[in-house]
Design a protein around this motif. Structure first.
Motif, PDB file in Angstrom:
ATOM      1  N   ILE A   1       0.842  -1.200   0.000  1.00  0.00           N
ATOM      2  CA  ILE A   1       0.000   0.000   0.000  1.00  0.00           C
ATOM      3  C   ILE A   1       0.874   1.245   0.000  1.00  0.00           C
ATOM      4  O   ILE A   1       0.608   2.210  -0.727  1.00  0.00           O
ATOM      5  N   THR A   2       1.914   1.232   0.836  1.00  0.00           N
ATOM      6  CA  THR A   2       2.823   2.379   0.909  1.00  0.00           C
ATOM      7  C   THR A   2       3.457   2.655  -0.449  1.00  0.00           C
ATOM      8  O   THR A   2       3.552   3.812  -0.878  1.00  0.00           O
ATOM      9  N   GLU A   3       3.884   1.591  -1.144  1.00  0.00           N
ATOM     10  CA  GLU A   3       4.512   1.764  -2.451  1.00  0.00           C
ATOM     11  C   GLU A   3       3.518   2.299  -3.472  1.00  0.00           C
ATOM     12  O   GLU A   3       3.866   3.141  -4.315  1.00  0.00           O
ATOM     13  N   THR A   4       2.272   1.842  -3.393  1.00  0.00           N
ATOM     14  CA  THR A   4       1.235   2.345  -4.299  1.00  0.00           C
ATOM     15  C   THR A   4       0.966   3.821  -4.058  1.00  0.00           C
ATOM     16  O   THR A   4       0.854   4.614  -5.007  1.00  0.00           O
ATOM     17  N   LEU A   5       0.874   4.195  -2.780  1.00  0.00           N
ATOM     18  CA  LEU A   5       0.634   5.598  -2.440  1.00  0.00           C
ATOM     19  C   LEU A   5       1.804   6.468  -2.884  1.00  0.00           C
ATOM     20  O   LEU A   5       1.606   7.614  -3.305  1.00  0.00           O
ATOM     21  N   ARG A   6       3.020   5.925  -2.808  1.00  0.00           N
ATOM     22  CA  ARG A   6       4.194   6.697  -3.202  1.00  0.00           C
ATOM     23  C   ARG A   6       4.178   6.997  -4.703  1.00  0.00           C
ATOM     24  O   ARG A   6       4.733   8.000  -5.147  1.00  0.00           O
ATOM     25  N   GLN A   7       3.539   6.127  -5.482  1.00  0.00           N
ATOM     26  CA  GLN A   7       3.418   6.391  -6.903  1.00  0.00           C
ATOM     27  C   GLN A   7       2.588   7.644  -7.167  1.00  0.00           C
ATOM     28  O   GLN A   7       2.771   8.339  -8.167  1.00  0.00           O
ATOM     29  N   VAL A   8       1.677   7.935  -6.239  1.00  0.00           N
ATOM     30  CA  VAL A   8       0.823   9.124  -6.365  1.00  0.00           C
ATOM     31  C   VAL A   8       1.516  10.354  -5.801  1.00  0.00           C
ATOM     32  O   VAL A   8       1.520  11.426  -6.419  1.00  0.00           O
ATOM     33  N   THR A   9       2.127  10.216  -4.637  1.00  0.00           N
ATOM     34  CA  THR A   9       2.671  11.378  -3.915  1.00  0.00           C
ATOM     35  C   THR A   9       4.104  11.722  -4.306  1.00  0.00           C
ATOM     36  O   THR A   9       4.534  12.868  -4.172  1.00  0.00           O
ATOM     37  N   GLY A  10       4.861  10.727  -4.796  1.00  0.00           N
ATOM     38  CA  GLY A  10       6.286  10.946  -4.973  1.00  0.00           C
ATOM     39  C   GLY A  10       6.977  10.960  -3.624  1.00  0.00           C
ATOM     40  O   GLY A  10       6.413  10.530  -2.607  1.00  0.00           O
ATOM     41  N   LYS A  11       8.189  11.465  -3.582  1.00  0.00           N
ATOM     42  CA  LYS A  11       8.951  11.521  -2.329  1.00  0.00           C
ATOM     43  C   LYS A  11       8.308  12.502  -1.360  1.00  0.00           C
ATOM     44  O   LYS A  11       7.987  13.637  -1.738  1.00  0.00           O
ATOM     45  N   ILE A  12       8.105  12.069  -0.137  1.00  0.00           N
ATOM     46  CA  ILE A  12       7.567  12.956   0.900  1.00  0.00           C
ATOM     47  C   ILE A  12       8.725  13.349   1.806  1.00  0.00           C
ATOM     48  O   ILE A  12       9.221  12.546   2.600  1.00  0.00           O
ATOM     49  N   ASP A  13       9.171  14.579   1.643  1.00  0.00           N
ATOM     50  CA  ASP A  13      10.382  15.053   2.313  1.00  0.00           C
ATOM     51  C   ASP A  13      10.067  16.320   3.104  1.00  0.00           C
ATOM     52  O   ASP A  13       9.738  17.352   2.525  1.00  0.00           O
ATOM     53  N   LYS A  14      10.201  16.214   4.403  1.00  0.00           N
ATOM     54  CA  LYS A  14       9.929  17.374   5.257  1.00  0.00           C
ATOM     55  C   LYS A  14      10.913  18.505   5.005  1.00  0.00           C
ATOM     56  O   LYS A  14      10.530  19.678   4.938  1.00  0.00           O
ATOM     57  N   TRP A  15      12.192  18.175   4.858  1.00  0.00           N
ATOM     58  CA  TRP A  15      13.238  19.200   4.933  1.00  0.00           C
ATOM     59  C   TRP A  15      13.241  20.148   3.740  1.00  0.00           C
ATOM     60  O   TRP A  15      13.636  21.298   3.860  1.00  0.00           O
ATOM     61  N   SER A  16      12.768  19.683   2.588  1.00  0.00           N
ATOM     62  CA  SER A  16      12.643  20.592   1.443  1.00  0.00           C
ATOM     63  C   SER A  16      11.190  20.946   1.158  1.00  0.00           C
ATOM     64  O   SER A  16      10.898  21.601   0.170  1.00  0.00           O
ATOM     65  N   LEU A  17      10.290  20.488   2.024  1.00  0.00           N
ATOM     66  CA  LEU A  17       8.851  20.750   1.925  1.00  0.00           C
ATOM     67  C   LEU A  17       8.294  20.256   0.584  1.00  0.00           C
ATOM     68  O   LEU A  17       8.120  21.023  -0.359  1.00  0.00           O
ATOM     69  N   ASP A  18       8.018  18.962   0.512  1.00  0.00           N
ATOM     70  CA  ASP A  18       7.467  18.398  -0.716  1.00  0.00           C
ATOM     71  C   ASP A  18       6.014  18.832  -0.916  1.00  0.00           C
ATOM     72  O   ASP A  18       5.373  19.381  -0.017  1.00  0.00           O
ATOM     73  N   PHE A  19       5.497  18.559  -2.110  1.00  0.00           N
ATOM     74  CA  PHE A  19       4.163  19.022  -2.491  1.00  0.00           C
ATOM     75  C   PHE A  19       3.078  18.430  -1.593  1.00  0.00           C
ATOM     76  O   PHE A  19       2.118  19.119  -1.234  1.00  0.00           O
TER      77      PHE A  19
END
Length: 377
Positions: free
Chosen positions: A253-271
């Motif tokens: 599920i996590t991998e599927t969601l990552r296909q939608v969100t891309g990298k979730i990175d706090k330090w550069s403030l992802d989308f």
């Protein structure tokens, strides 16, 4: 400027969450904001700070002119910079004291406690130059840079809002390579809190505060669809967090969601983090406006608001209490039987946070009396 109680309450809530999140084995850190969304109290703090900048700037410029507003925020940048230096000194000294008392802690790096005595001038100088940002205080370094740009960027934003936000988005898109150009003590490139990424959230907050009287009537015409979209984003955000917490069993599920969100990175403030905090802001400001106004009027809301009104003072206190709470937690023997003791530590720290903020906010009453004492004249 007339204060907004719910806004102060949310700032206080953000600071309490930051304190608890920085206590690695605390109990209440498991119920802070970061456990229910892909963003955390840092985003809330920066967005609210930007919103307040927008509110204050418009009021000052209308009353005293643009130059007065520019001077006000240049002074504010200097205040934040001094708070960063003072906080770094206090952090290192307090950490050293705890180690001296044989109270181990991991919330801050142990080297600060050594450097403040072995290389005091070098330690203070590297913090002042922001070549080094002690952890727990690194968000203040970000804030110094953002506030320092306000005298130039806010007039640009107010006169040409769409080009200004287009520039902000463009800078955000190239945030990582730009941050890598900043010389820094960290082994990684640039500042931990990437200012080129986080500026977009900060200036979004400024735009919300400065233009709210113009944009809210327009947005309210579409409140039903905006609320539906915002709730969907927050539920999606919660799903991501739940999959993270489940771990290996939820990896597909996590991998599927990552296909939608891309990298979730706090330090550069992802989308994803950016859009999630904006969605939460809409839900709080519109459909939940009345419940939050009611909550702000309760005793609990007033306690949080008092912490929130403490500003830089409250932030530095938050950092010191994080270190102390971490040290206290580490004195408690491991095991589920001692969870109540750790919970008591968390509650005591929140109470102490409020008490220290309350004393500070009432300094106008007790400080003149203290100065009038014969021995202090």
């Amino acid at each position: 400027m007339r204060r907004i109680p719910a806004l102060d309450m949310l700032r206080g809530y953000a600071l309490v969450c930051i304190m608890l999140d920085h206590m690695p084995i605390g109990v209440l850190r498991n119920v802070t904001l970061t456990n229910f969304a892909v963003f955390d109290a840092a985003e809330l703090f920066v967005l609210l700070s930007g919103f307040l900048v927008g509110l204050v700037w418009v009021k000052i410029e209308a009353r005293e002119g643009r130059w007065a507003a520019q001077i006000r925020f240049l002074r504010r940048a200097a205040q934040v910079w001094l708070a960063l230096i003072a906080g770094a000194i206090l952090l290192a000294l307090f950490s050293a004291l705890l180690f001296k008392l044989q109270m181990n802690h991991t919330a801050v790096w142990f080297q600060y406690a050594r450097w403040i005595f072995e290389h005091p001038i070098g330690y203070v100088a590297t913090v002042a130059l922001m070549w080094m940002q002690p952890n727990l205080l690194d968000v203040l370094a970000l804030y110094v840079l953002l506030i320092a740009t306000v005298p130039v960027t806010v007039p640009f934003l107010l006169r040409w809002p769409f080009p200004a936000m287009a520039v902000s988005v463009a800078v955000w898109l190239f945030a990582e390579p730009l941050n890598a150009l900043i010389p820094n003590q960290r082994p990684g490139p640039g500042l931990l809190f990437n200012p080129f990424g986080w500026q977009m959230l900060f200036f979004s907050g400024i735009a919300m505060g400065a233009f709210r009287d113009r944009i809210m009537p327009v947005l309210r015409r579409h409140s039903a669809i905006l609320t539906t979209i915002s709730v969907a984003i927050l539920l999606f955000s919660l799903t991501i967090v739940i999959s993270w917490k489940i771990g290996a069993p939820a990896k597909p599920i996590t991998e599927t969601l990552r296909q939608v969100t891309g990298k979730i990175d706090k330090w550069s403030l992802d989308f994803m983090r950016f859009i999630a905090i904006l969605a939460a802001s809409w839900v709080v400001a519109v459909p939940l406006a009345r419940p939050f106004a009611w909550l702000a009027a309760t005793r609990f809301g007033e306690v949080l608001a008092e912490i929130g009104r403490g500003g830089l003072y409250s932030f530095v206190v938050c950092v010191m209490l994080s270190i102390w709470g971490d040290a206290l937690d580490m004195t408690v023997p491991p095991g589920p039987a001692n969870i109540w003791l750790r919970l008591a530590i968390d509650l005591w720290l929140i109470t102490a946070f409020w008490a220290l903020a309350a004393v500070w906010m009432r300094r106008g009453k007790w400080l003149p009396r203290l100065r009038s004492q014969p021995g202090l004249r």
